[in-house]
Design a protein around this motif. Structure first.
Motif, PDB file in Angstrom:
ATOM      1  N   THR A  42       0.824  -1.209   0.000  1.00 61.00           N
ATOM      2  CA  THR A  42       0.000   0.000   0.000  1.00 61.00           C
ATOM      3  C   THR A  42       0.861   1.263   0.000  1.00 61.00           C
ATOM      4  O   THR A  42       0.356   2.341  -0.286  1.00 61.00           O
ATOM      5  CB  THR A  42      -0.995   0.028   1.180  1.00 61.00           C
ATOM      6  N   ASP A  43       2.158   1.120   0.277  1.00 64.20           N
ATOM      7  CA  ASP A  43       3.084   2.252   0.223  1.00 64.20           C
ATOM      8  C   ASP A  43       3.697   2.450  -1.158  1.00 64.20           C
ATOM      9  O   ASP A  43       4.266   3.503  -1.427  1.00 64.20           O
ATOM     10  CB  ASP A  43       4.217   2.075   1.231  1.00 64.20           C
ATOM     11  N   ALA A  72      -4.384  -3.784  -3.597  1.00 65.99           N
ATOM     12  CA  ALA A  72      -4.716  -3.128  -4.861  1.00 65.99           C
ATOM     13  C   ALA A  72      -5.971  -2.273  -4.727  1.00 65.99           C
ATOM     14  O   ALA A  72      -6.084  -1.224  -5.364  1.00 65.99           O
ATOM     15  CB  ALA A  72      -4.893  -4.169  -5.961  1.00 65.99           C
ATOM     16  N   GLU A  73      -6.882  -2.713  -3.886  1.00 59.51           N
ATOM     17  CA  GLU A  73      -8.096  -1.924  -3.647  1.00 59.51           C
ATOM     18  C   GLU A  73      -7.763  -0.628  -2.899  1.00 59.51           C
ATOM     19  O   GLU A  73      -8.340   0.422  -3.163  1.00 59.51           O
ATOM     20  CB  GLU A  73      -9.097  -2.751  -2.845  1.00 59.51           C
ATOM     21  N   GLN A  79      -1.534  -2.491  -9.601  1.00 58.83           N
ATOM     22  CA  GLN A  79      -2.405  -3.172 -10.550  1.00 58.83           C
ATOM     23  C   GLN A  79      -2.068  -4.656 -10.563  1.00 58.83           C
ATOM     24  O   GLN A  79      -0.897  -5.028 -10.636  1.00 58.83           O
ATOM     25  CB  GLN A  79      -2.217  -2.603 -11.958  1.00 58.83           C
ATOM     26  N   LEU A  80      -3.099  -5.508 -10.501  1.00 57.90           N
ATOM     27  CA  LEU A  80      -2.901  -6.955 -10.561  1.00 57.90           C
ATOM     28  C   LEU A  80      -3.331  -7.490 -11.910  1.00 57.90           C
ATOM     29  O   LEU A  80      -4.371  -7.091 -12.439  1.00 57.90           O
ATOM     30  CB  LEU A  80      -3.718  -7.651  -9.476  1.00 57.90           C
ATOM     31  N   ILE A  81      -2.542  -8.412 -12.435  1.00 65.57           N
ATOM     32  CA  ILE A  81      -2.831  -9.072 -13.700  1.00 65.57           C
ATOM     33  C   ILE A  81      -2.789 -10.575 -13.449  1.00 65.57           C
ATOM     34  O   ILE A  81      -1.835 -11.087 -12.897  1.00 65.57           O
ATOM     35  CB  ILE A  81      -1.788  -8.713 -14.772  1.00 65.57           C
ATOM     36  N   GLY A  82      -3.803 -11.270 -13.874  1.00 59.70           N
ATOM     37  CA  GLY A  82      -3.824 -12.726 -13.724  1.00 59.70           C
ATOM     38  C   GLY A  82      -4.552 -13.090 -12.523  1.00 59.70           C
ATOM     39  O   GLY A  82      -4.673 -13.926 -11.857  1.00 59.70           O
TER      40      GLY A  82
END
Length: 82
Positions: A42-43, A72-73, A79-82
């Motif tokens: 988050t940092d 990520a929220e 950003q998350l992928i997969g």
């Protein structure tokens, strides 16, 4: 920064956090637990994380995945992928 993680490397707590510290370039003070992972993520300002082999991973990875989702929220730069 884009990072590719292999979920199969995160099936056990100790090895998972060692792997994450290296791959995500986490600071030396990283505590090697899920709370510390969340705090570090988050940092981060800008990071794209792609996770491979998610469907084959074990139970501990699922806990990590939930932390990734929560971070990520909270952090628009993650950003998350997969």
């Amino acid at each position: 920064m884009r990072i590719v993680l292999d979920a199969l490397c995160m099936e056990e707590k100790e090895t998972a956090h060692t792997y994450l510290k290296e791959k995500l370039r986490l600071p030396d003070y990283y505590g090697g637990n899920l709370d510390a992972l969340y705090d570090c993520l988050t940092d981060e300002e800008e990071m794209e994380i792609e996770v491979e082999n998610r469907e084959q991973a074990g139970k501990y990875f699922l806990r990590i995945w939930n932390v990734l989702l929560d971070a990520a929220e909270e952090n628009e730069g993650l950003q998350l992928i997969g």
